[in-house]
Each structure stands twice: as C-alpha cells, then as structure tokens.
Design a protein around this motif. Structure first.
Motif, PDB file in Angstrom:
ATOM      1  N   UNK A  61       0.767  -1.338   0.467  1.00  0.00           N
ATOM      2  CA  UNK A  61       0.277  -0.533   0.214  1.00  0.00           C
ATOM      3  C   UNK A  61       1.017   1.396  -0.197  1.00  0.00           C
ATOM      4  N   UNK A  62       1.832   1.604   0.889  1.00  0.00           N
ATOM      5  CA  UNK A  62       3.113   2.563   0.774  1.00  0.00           C
ATOM      6  C   UNK A  62       3.306   3.022  -0.168  1.00  0.00           C
ATOM      7  N   UNK A  89       7.782   6.972  12.723  1.00  0.00           N
ATOM      8  CA  UNK A  89       8.450   5.646  12.071  1.00  0.00           C
ATOM      9  C   UNK A  89      10.392   6.427  12.174  1.00  0.00           C
ATOM     10  N   UNK A  90      11.065   5.186  12.699  1.00  0.00           N
ATOM     11  CA  UNK A  90      13.021   5.664  12.958  1.00  0.00           C
ATOM     12  C   UNK A  90      12.847   5.487  11.892  1.00  0.00           C
ATOM     13  N   UNK A  91      14.047   5.184  12.212  1.00  0.00           N
ATOM     14  CA  UNK A  91      15.576   5.694  10.289  1.00  0.00           C
ATOM     15  C   UNK A  91      15.988   4.137   9.954  1.00  0.00           C
ATOM     16  N   UNK A  92      16.381   3.145   9.959  1.00  0.00           N
ATOM     17  CA  UNK A  92      15.658   2.536   9.843  1.00  0.00           C
ATOM     18  C   UNK A  92      14.630   1.384   9.237  1.00  0.00           C
ATOM     19  N   UNK A  93      13.563   1.643   9.496  1.00  0.00           N
ATOM     20  CA  UNK A  93      12.184   2.052   8.723  1.00  0.00           C
ATOM     21  C   UNK A  93      12.077   2.813   7.288  1.00  0.00           C
ATOM     22  N   UNK A  94      12.423   4.337   7.940  1.00  0.00           N
ATOM     23  CA  UNK A  94      13.311   4.757   6.621  1.00  0.00           C
ATOM     24  C   UNK A  94      13.691   5.306   5.677  1.00  0.00           C
ATOM     25  N   UNK A  95      15.272   4.111   6.006  1.00  0.00           N
ATOM     26  CA  UNK A  95      15.648   3.889   5.163  1.00  0.00           C
ATOM     27  C   UNK A  95      15.611   2.514   4.419  1.00  0.00           C
ATOM     28  N   UNK A  96      14.978   1.894   4.726  1.00  0.00           N
ATOM     29  CA  UNK A  96      13.991   1.527   3.764  1.00  0.00           C
ATOM     30  C   UNK A  96      13.080   1.446   3.269  1.00  0.00           C
ATOM     31  N   UNK A  97      12.203   2.509   3.389  1.00  0.00           N
ATOM     32  CA  UNK A  97      11.529   3.137   2.986  1.00  0.00           C
ATOM     33  C   UNK A  97      12.150   3.742   2.216  1.00  0.00           C
ATOM     34  N   UNK A  98      13.609   4.367   1.463  1.00  0.00           N
ATOM     35  CA  UNK A  98      14.222   5.104   1.003  1.00  0.00           C
ATOM     36  C   UNK A  98      14.271   4.543   0.058  1.00  0.00           C
ATOM     37  N   UNK A  99      15.073   3.022  -0.376  1.00  0.00           N
ATOM     38  CA  UNK A  99      15.261   2.386  -0.565  1.00  0.00           C
ATOM     39  C   UNK A  99      14.516   1.583  -1.741  1.00  0.00           C
ATOM     40  N   UNK A 100      13.371   1.009  -1.073  1.00  0.00           N
ATOM     41  CA  UNK A 100      12.340   0.690  -1.665  1.00  0.00           C
ATOM     42  C   UNK A 100      11.939   1.288  -2.399  1.00  0.00           C
ATOM     43  N   UNK A 101      11.684   2.910  -2.289  1.00  0.00           N
ATOM     44  CA  UNK A 101      11.144   4.003  -3.145  1.00  0.00           C
ATOM     45  C   UNK A 101      12.137   4.323  -4.506  1.00  0.00           C
ATOM     46  N   UNK A 102      13.342   4.385  -3.898  1.00  0.00           N
ATOM     47  CA  UNK A 102      13.932   4.711  -5.128  1.00  0.00           C
ATOM     48  C   UNK A 102      14.002   3.702  -5.884  1.00  0.00           C
ATOM     49  N   UNK A 103      14.071   2.448  -6.172  1.00  0.00           N
ATOM     50  CA  UNK A 103      14.146   1.133  -6.811  1.00  0.00           C
ATOM     51  C   UNK A 103      12.936   1.304  -8.001  1.00  0.00           C
ATOM     52  N   UNK A 104      11.624   1.402  -7.059  1.00  0.00           N
ATOM     53  CA  UNK A 104      10.402   2.202  -7.991  1.00  0.00           C
ATOM     54  C   UNK A 104      10.244   2.842  -8.829  1.00  0.00           C
ATOM     55  N   UNK A 105      11.067   4.169  -8.022  1.00  0.00           N
ATOM     56  CA  UNK A 105      11.487   4.874  -9.368  1.00  0.00           C
ATOM     57  C   UNK A 105      11.797   4.852 -10.325  1.00  0.00           C
ATOM     58  N   UNK A 106      12.986   4.396 -10.035  1.00  0.00           N
ATOM     59  CA  UNK A 106      14.295   4.081 -11.331  1.00  0.00           C
ATOM     60  C   UNK A 106      13.404   3.091 -12.449  1.00  0.00           C
ATOM     61  N   UNK A 107      12.213   2.589 -11.729  1.00  0.00           N
ATOM     62  CA  UNK A 107      11.822   1.350 -13.152  1.00  0.00           C
ATOM     63  C   UNK A 107      10.229   2.052 -14.125  1.00  0.00           C
ATOM     64  N   UNK A 108      10.443   3.279 -13.053  1.00  0.00           N
ATOM     65  CA  UNK A 108       8.307   4.117 -13.577  1.00  0.00           C
ATOM     66  C   UNK A 108       9.120   4.903 -15.091  1.00  0.00           C
ATOM     67  N   UNK A 109       8.241   4.857 -15.629  1.00  0.00           N
ATOM     68  CA  UNK A 109       8.177   5.244 -16.950  1.00  0.00           C
ATOM     69  C   UNK A 109       8.676   6.144 -17.061  1.00  0.00           C
ATOM     70  N   UNK A 110       8.040   7.079 -15.994  1.00  0.00           N
ATOM     71  CA  UNK A 110       7.740   8.508 -16.114  1.00  0.00           C
ATOM     72  C   UNK A 110       8.939   9.207 -15.260  1.00  0.00           C
ATOM     73  N   UNK A 111       9.822   8.405 -15.167  1.00  0.00           N
ATOM     74  CA  UNK A 111      11.105   8.752 -13.900  1.00  0.00           C
ATOM     75  C   UNK A 111      11.189   9.718 -13.706  1.00  0.00           C
ATOM     76  N   UNK A 112      10.139   9.452 -11.993  1.00  0.00           N
ATOM     77  CA  UNK A 112       9.862  11.119 -11.332  1.00  0.00           C
ATOM     78  C   UNK A 112      11.031  11.302 -10.508  1.00  0.00           C
TER      79      UNK A 112
END
Length: 387
Positions: A61-62, A89-112
């Motif tokens: 969902x996130x 939201x602590x830093x370990x969670x935020x770090x995982x959030x950043x990593x997951x988000x960046x992987x998704x962003x790099x694969x998104x067709x609009x390259x946000x």
C-alpha cells in the motif's frame, strides 16, 4: 447519502456531487517543480504494540500510493515528517522506505524526481549534545540517501534547538554538511506549528534574523543548494524571502494554506512546491500545474481554489496531526486498502474532522471513486457509533 456529524453536535445528510477529477498524467512538461510529501501505511496484520517501537509497514500500500502520485506527473518527497519521521517511523524503517522507493522510481516510465529526508533521528537526544555528533548523524543519513540515488533534503533537526545552538553554530553545522554533499540539496525550514521542538530554528526566534542567517548559509554555499523548503504558513514572509534568494536557488513552498498564489507568483518570482497537501489533492494539483504551464491561469485557479478549504482543514491546529487527513483521503480514493497508520495515528483527529474532509474533498472534485468513498466513510461512521 450519509448522515455526517457537524461541529455543533448534529447529524446532517450529505450526498456526493459525483463530479470527480480523473487522475492522469500532464499532457505537457510542467513549469514548476512539484514534490508531494507522502505518508507511510501500516500493515494491520503484522502491527504489534503500535505505540511502541518501529511500525510494521504495509509495503504494497505504501508503494502503491507513491505510484499513484508519480502517474500524475508529481515528484516525491520521501521519508519526511509526512511519513511520521520522529512520530512512529524510525531511521531503519525510513532507510528501507528510501531504498524501496528509489528502486520503484528508477523503474517508473516517467522517471520521477525523488528527494529524501536526512535527519539525526537514528540517535536519541542524549547522544546529540554537540556539533560533531549532529554533523555525524546527518552525514550517515545523507550518505545512505545518495547511495540509493536520491536527492538529499536536510530536514530540520530537533537536536540543534535542544542544545541551544546560536546562529554561528547553525552556520558551521550546515556549512560542513553542504561541503560534503555530493549533489545540491534542499534545505528545510519547518515552523513550530508543525513541530514545537523546532522553535527558534536557525539560532533565533526572530523570523527576520533567522531569514538573514539561512540566506547567509545559502550564499556561502550557493553551488550546493538546489533550494529551500519553507513551512511557516506566512505568505508575505515567503514572498519577501524568495526575492532575496541567489539566482537559480528555488523556493519550495511548504505553505499548505497559501500555495496557489505562491506557486503562480507575482510576475517576477514564484515558488515551486514541496507539500504534504499535494499528496491529498494530487489530481487537482497536477492538472492545475498543467494549466499554468499552458498559460491558462483561470483554469489553474478554478482547480486549486476549491482545494484550499480542504487543505486548511487538514492542516488545522494542532497542525502536526495533518498526516491523518492525508492517509484518510488516500483510503477514500482507493490508493490504499485500509486506514491504519503507524502508532495508531489515525486516532489523532476526531470524526467531525473526517466528515469535514469528506465534504470538502467532494466539493474540490477529489473523490475519484465516489461509490468507494461513500462506502468507506460509512464504515468509519459505524465505527464511531453513527451508522
């Protein structure tokens, strides 16, 4: 039709207008940079002791919500206060959030574009009692963000006001951080209405003196500053401040009350956007910015003006509870499958607030799936004994 509670303790019938905007990508490049600050969704099946420890993030969902923003041509401000940094939201969670988000962003067709919050929250306050410790904490998070390919936002830290830092201390700390940044960063000035622990940021409670202090930091490190996000809810201050910025340094408005005129500008200067409100009003924001890029100012205002009462209700005092309204609207729109937040934060607002958001979102044409929104609002009313 639902019977919605009102502030004067009555139930009042309300029927949706049924004329929502259809979320879509802009048809042409935007002339304003727009970051929507997104929230984090908890996993209700894995959450344990929600007021204690790190949240169990519902990653599906996130990330679905982030794709919903990107699909409409908006950039993303990740792991910011909207994502409950320091409020669940602590830093370990935020770090995982950043990593997951960046992987998704790099694969998104609009390259946000994705900019990510770097702070000092991996350490308890008692471990951040001097400049060196604060710089080291920031540096650790900056390096993690840059390693994932994100742009750094230097979030305002509670650690500096906590040690009574003066103007000179801020200049030294930010100077060291900017010198070591690999790419230009976004600075962050968050007012005490969003977080009381940030009172006196930049070393003084005098806003004019604080403005001079941060402008001096920017001038001394012009090549390392992309822009500054200001969230003081003061339109006149923001307009005066941005006129003093060096050429090429952006003002990213964080003013969730006055974003429409600030983004339009005064003919000489304008603000860009880094807003929690844009996560709540994404279809109107995207399509209004598209109209502005076409030079159609009338449509720009027609789309944004109805969103302002909605945003003012979301960000009403106590302003720091605004995140609940953003998650609520995401749930009504089907951008997430439930309304559970880290730390049980959905309970931070009252049912009359959610009823007001339902009405105002409808009037702003922001309930993209009216049948679903009505069904889910009905469920919330029943939970509160009003169904």
């Amino acid at each position: 039709m639902l019977n919605l509670p009102t502030p004067d303790h009555r139930l009042e019938p309300y029927a949706l207008s049924g004329e929502p905007l259809v979320p879509r990508a802009p048809a042409l490049p935007l002339t304003r940079t727009a970051f929507a600050a997104a929230h984090v969704v908890s996993d209700p099946l894995r959450e344990r002791d929600p007021w204690v420890g790190a949240p169990a993030v519902d990653w599906e969902n996130t990330l679905r919500f982030r794709h919903w923003l990107w699909d409409q041509g908006l950039g993303l401000a990740e792991a910011m206060d909207t994502a409950q940094r320091g409020m669940g939201t602590d830093w370990p969670t935020a770090r995982e959030l950043i990593a997951r988000t960046m992987r998704e962003a790099k694969a998104h067709p609009l390259r946000p574009r994705v900019a990510c919050g770097a702070g000092t929250d991996q350490h308890p306050p008692e471990a951040l009692r001097d400049e060196a410790a604060i710089v080291a904490a920031y540096a650790e998070q900056m390096e993690a963000i840059e390693a994932e390919g994100g742009q750094v936002i230097l979030m305002a830290t509670r650690a500096l006001p906590a040690i009574g830092a003066d103007v000179e201390t801020y200049a030294r700390v930010y100077g060291r951080l900017l010198e070591q940044a690999a790419e230009p960063v976004i600075l962050h000035w968050l007012g005490e209405m969003f977080d009381p622990a940030l009172s006196g940021y930049w070393g003084t409670r005098d806003v004019a003196a604080a403005s001079d202090a941060v402008l001096a930091i920017i001038a001394a490190h012009r090549d390392k500053v992309d822009g500054i996000k200001i969230s003081l809810l003061d339109q006149a201050h923001e307009e005066a401040f941005r006129a003093r910025l060096p050429e090429g340094v952006r003002l990213y408005t964080g003013d969730d009350f006055n974003y429409a005129p600030l983004i339009e500008g005064d003919g000489r200067h304008h603000s860009h956007a880094l807003l929690g409100a844009f996560a709540a009003i994404a279809p109107a924001a995207s399509q209004a910015l598209e109209a502005l890029a076409r030079g159609d100012v009338a449509t720009y205002h027609a789309l944004l003006e109805p969103t302002v009462p909605l945003s003012r209700e979301i960000f009403k005092a106590p302003t720091r509870f605004y995140k609940a309204g953003i998650a609520f609207l995401a749930w009504l729109n089907g951008a997430q499958s439930h309304f559970v937040m880290p730390g049980g934060f959905q309970s931070s607002r009252e049912i009359t607030h959610y009823a007001a958001l339902y009405r105002l979102a409808d009037r702003a044409r922001l309930l993209a799936r009216p049948d679903l929104a009505e069904d889910r609002m009905g469920l919330l009313l029943k939970l509160h004994g009003l169904g």
